[in-house]
Design a protein around this motif. Structure first.
Motif, PDB file in Angstrom:
ATOM      1  N   ALA A  10     -20.805  32.613  11.177  1.00 35.14           N
ATOM      2  CA  ALA A  10     -19.469  32.048  10.585  1.00 35.14           C
ATOM      3  C   ALA A  10     -19.265  30.846  11.740  1.00 35.14           C
ATOM      4  O   ALA A  10     -19.808  31.028  12.816  1.00 35.14           O
ATOM      5  CB  ALA A  10     -18.346  33.022  10.847  1.00 35.14           C
ATOM      6  N   LEU A  11     -18.620  29.811  11.406  1.00 36.97           N
ATOM      7  CA  LEU A  11     -18.353  29.040  12.486  1.00 36.97           C
ATOM      8  C   LEU A  11     -17.181  28.398  11.860  1.00 36.97           C
ATOM      9  O   LEU A  11     -16.548  28.431  10.884  1.00 36.97           O
ATOM     10  CB  LEU A  11     -19.178  27.679  12.694  1.00 36.97           C
ATOM     11  N   ALA A  12     -16.163  27.599  13.117  1.00 38.22           N
ATOM     12  CA  ALA A  12     -14.877  27.095  12.716  1.00 38.22           C
ATOM     13  C   ALA A  12     -14.881  25.788  13.715  1.00 38.22           C
ATOM     14  O   ALA A  12     -15.270  25.890  14.768  1.00 38.22           O
ATOM     15  CB  ALA A  12     -13.476  28.195  12.803  1.00 38.22           C
ATOM     16  N   LEU A  13     -14.215  24.956  12.863  1.00 36.81           N
ATOM     17  CA  LEU A  13     -13.826  23.518  13.787  1.00 36.81           C
ATOM     18  C   LEU A  13     -12.425  23.133  13.332  1.00 36.81           C
ATOM     19  O   LEU A  13     -12.004  23.347  12.132  1.00 36.81           O
ATOM     20  CB  LEU A  13     -14.694  22.261  13.191  1.00 36.81           C
ATOM     21  N   VAL A  14     -11.848  22.736  14.508  1.00 39.14           N
ATOM     22  CA  VAL A  14     -10.521  22.078  14.246  1.00 39.14           C
ATOM     23  C   VAL A  14     -10.731  20.620  14.481  1.00 39.14           C
ATOM     24  O   VAL A  14     -11.147  20.043  15.504  1.00 39.14           O
ATOM     25  CB  VAL A  14      -9.553  22.568  15.421  1.00 39.14           C
ATOM     26  N   LEU A  15     -10.304  19.927  13.382  1.00 41.69           N
ATOM     27  CA  LEU A  15     -10.406  18.465  13.100  1.00 41.69           C
ATOM     28  C   LEU A  15      -8.912  17.972  13.158  1.00 41.69           C
ATOM     29  O   LEU A  15      -8.047  18.360  12.826  1.00 41.69           O
ATOM     30  CB  LEU A  15     -11.219  18.190  11.798  1.00 41.69           C
ATOM     31  N   ASP A  16      -9.058  16.572  13.645  1.00 42.79           N
ATOM     32  CA  ASP A  16      -7.688  16.057  13.939  1.00 42.79           C
ATOM     33  C   ASP A  16      -8.082  14.430  13.970  1.00 42.79           C
ATOM     34  O   ASP A  16      -9.109  14.003  14.224  1.00 42.79           O
ATOM     35  CB  ASP A  16      -7.026  16.074  15.179  1.00 42.79           C
ATOM     36  N   ARG A  17      -7.219  13.504  13.349  1.00 42.83           N
ATOM     37  CA  ARG A  17      -7.421  12.306  13.438  1.00 42.83           C
ATOM     38  C   ARG A  17      -7.166  11.696  14.874  1.00 42.83           C
ATOM     39  O   ARG A  17      -7.715  10.473  15.318  1.00 42.83           O
ATOM     40  CB  ARG A  17      -6.450  11.449  12.614  1.00 42.83           C
ATOM     41  N   GLN A  18      -6.286  12.313  15.730  1.00 41.69           N
ATOM     42  CA  GLN A  18      -6.085  11.911  17.142  1.00 41.69           C
ATOM     43  C   GLN A  18      -7.122  12.115  18.096  1.00 41.69           C
ATOM     44  O   GLN A  18      -7.678  13.185  18.094  1.00 41.69           O
ATOM     45  CB  GLN A  18      -4.831  12.293  17.761  1.00 41.69           C
ATOM     46  N   PRO A  19      -7.655  11.235  18.948  1.00 38.04           N
ATOM     47  CA  PRO A  19      -8.789  11.398  19.896  1.00 38.04           C
ATOM     48  C   PRO A  19      -8.557  12.187  20.994  1.00 38.04           C
ATOM     49  O   PRO A  19      -9.343  12.668  21.664  1.00 38.04           O
ATOM     50  CB  PRO A  19      -9.206  10.013  20.173  1.00 38.04           C
ATOM     51  N   GLU A  20      -7.153  12.352  21.364  1.00 44.21           N
ATOM     52  CA  GLU A  20      -6.778  12.809  22.711  1.00 44.21           C
ATOM     53  C   GLU A  20      -7.391  14.520  22.907  1.00 44.21           C
ATOM     54  O   GLU A  20      -7.320  15.356  21.823  1.00 44.21           O
ATOM     55  CB  GLU A  20      -5.491  13.115  22.970  1.00 44.21           C
ATOM     56  N   ASN A  21      -8.047  14.734  23.816  1.00 43.75           N
ATOM     57  CA  ASN A  21      -8.467  16.103  24.295  1.00 43.75           C
ATOM     58  C   ASN A  21      -9.611  16.391  23.131  1.00 43.75           C
ATOM     59  O   ASN A  21      -9.664  17.842  22.870  1.00 43.75           O
ATOM     60  CB  ASN A  21      -7.490  17.066  24.570  1.00 43.75           C
ATOM     61  N   SER A  22     -10.295  15.768  22.499  1.00 45.22           N
ATOM     62  CA  SER A  22     -11.338  16.154  21.698  1.00 45.22           C
ATOM     63  C   SER A  22     -12.517  16.267  22.372  1.00 45.22           C
ATOM     64  O   SER A  22     -12.959  15.952  23.505  1.00 45.22           O
ATOM     65  CB  SER A  22     -11.609  15.035  20.730  1.00 45.22           C
ATOM     66  N   LEU A  23     -13.177  17.274  21.788  1.00 46.37           N
ATOM     67  CA  LEU A  23     -14.669  17.601  22.364  1.00 46.37           C
ATOM     68  C   LEU A  23     -15.851  16.820  21.701  1.00 46.37           C
ATOM     69  O   LEU A  23     -16.973  16.678  22.298  1.00 46.37           O
ATOM     70  CB  LEU A  23     -14.955  19.009  21.822  1.00 46.37           C
ATOM     71  N   ALA A  24     -15.456  16.050  20.523  1.00 44.05           N
ATOM     72  CA  ALA A  24     -16.742  15.051  19.989  1.00 44.05           C
ATOM     73  C   ALA A  24     -15.930  14.454  18.736  1.00 44.05           C
ATOM     74  O   ALA A  24     -14.672  14.687  18.422  1.00 44.05           O
ATOM     75  CB  ALA A  24     -17.729  15.921  19.383  1.00 44.05           C
ATOM     76  N   ALA A  25     -16.433  13.203  18.436  1.00 41.32           N
ATOM     77  CA  ALA A  25     -15.907  12.518  17.405  1.00 41.32           C
ATOM     78  C   ALA A  25     -17.131  12.360  16.256  1.00 41.32           C
ATOM     79  O   ALA A  25     -18.381  12.221  16.658  1.00 41.32           O
ATOM     80  CB  ALA A  25     -15.670  10.954  17.862  1.00 41.32           C
ATOM     81  N   LEU A  26     -16.895  12.866  15.247  1.00 40.34           N
ATOM     82  CA  LEU A  26     -17.727  12.890  14.166  1.00 40.34           C
ATOM     83  C   LEU A  26     -17.549  11.524  13.151  1.00 40.34           C
ATOM     84  O   LEU A  26     -16.341  11.416  12.807  1.00 40.34           O
ATOM     85  CB  LEU A  26     -17.892  14.346  13.516  1.00 40.34           C
ATOM     86  N   ARG A  27     -18.633  11.147  12.725  1.00 42.08           N
ATOM     87  CA  ARG A  27     -18.750   9.848  11.747  1.00 42.08           C
ATOM     88  C   ARG A  27     -19.481  10.523  10.483  1.00 42.08           C
ATOM     89  O   ARG A  27     -20.607  10.892  10.568  1.00 42.08           O
ATOM     90  CB  ARG A  27     -19.371   8.829  12.125  1.00 42.08           C
ATOM     91  N   LEU A  28     -18.746  10.749   9.358  1.00 42.25           N
ATOM     92  CA  LEU A  28     -19.295  11.198   8.202  1.00 42.25           C
ATOM     93  C   LEU A  28     -19.526  10.108   6.906  1.00 42.25           C
ATOM     94  O   LEU A  28     -18.463   9.135   6.844  1.00 42.25           O
ATOM     95  CB  LEU A  28     -18.393  12.297   7.649  1.00 42.25           C
TER      96      LEU A  28
END
Length: 264
Positions: A184-202
């Protein structure tokens, strides 16, 4: 589509949590061969925790861990829960019951068997009134779930908790379905970049015949091939390394592939 990862959680054979996997990927720290997922479902109220299956507890555990890392609140985030086969042990038990002369199926097993059971338990435990989606796309489940979560995140401008989970069927169904290890895995995604661990381009693209991205790690490549949820491992490896190289390729629905890159 570009979305930002605010939280990550993972659970699988030899992998107790995200920090353990990240350490292995970055430094070669050995995985713990004796570690198997032991979901607790600690976010669930006592009554629901007693009713919940191992599959449900695993799903809510990774969702809770990723949300905790993100610093966001459950009541502010939509959820996308995805699994290729759903609650496999419960489905097996119902099939056994239906094969008896009495054909008696317990109400608890029935309500655990529906595909949105894990998302329902999460909504009860978290008190969230935000949108909830549950989906399956066979071996393309991870890609389909990531596309769904990213689309909701961007389209509705709301953080989204994505949880993808698979548990193996007992025999005889085990011979007919992918997945022999719980993952199992989980990701929390957000539009806002602040305090992010990575930015994904899909990007969803036509299937060019190129194979799905594999793991260079010989310990993890067999696990990657095992289930729809574990096909996420190349993305987790890229996030751990901070890689912004070539796009990763994931099997999606027939005729399409999902390409994912880390945005610089």
């Amino acid at each position: 589509m570009i979305v930002h990862v605010k939280g990550i959680a993972v659970m699988g054979p030899g992998i107790e949590h995200w920090d353990a996997l990240r350490s292995h990927l970055l430094t070669g720290t050995p995985l713990a061969p004796d570690v198997q997922p032991r979901p607790q479902g600690s976010i669930l109220p006592g009554t629901e925790r007693r009713r919940a299956s191992t599959t449900v507890k695993m799903a809510v555990d990774v969702a809770q861990a990723a949300l905790r890392q993100s610093g966001l609140k459950a009541e502010d985030a939509a959820v996308v829960f995805a699994s290729a086969n759903g609650d496999t042990n419960t489905i097996h038990q119902i099939c056994e019951a239906l094969a008896t002369p009495e054909r008696m199926v317990s109400p608890t097993r029935f309500h655990n068997s529906v595909h949105n059971a894990a998302a329902g338990y999460w909504s009860i435990a978290s008190g969230s009134m935000q949108p909830s989606s549950s989906l399956a796309a066979w071996t393309g489940t991870f890609a389909a779930a990531l596309v769904e979560a990213a689309a909701q995140c961007i389209g509705d401008d709301i953080p989204v908790i994505l949880a993808v989970f698979d548990t193996p069927f007992p025999e005889p169904l085990a011979a007919c379905a992918p997945g022999h290890q719980p993952f199992a895995l989980a990701l929390v995604l957000d539009r806002q970049p602040e305090n992010s661990l990575a930015a994904l381009r899909l990007a969803v693209a036509p299937d060019t015949g190129l194979p799905a991205s594999a793991m260079a790690d010989p310990e993890l490549e067999p696990l990657r091939c095992d289930s729809s949820a574990s096909r996420s491992l190349p993305l987790l490896a890229a996030i751990a390394a901070g890689s912004t190289g070539d796009d990763l390729i994931f099997d999606y629905v027939e005729g399409l592939q999902l390409r994912v890159g880390l945005a610089g």
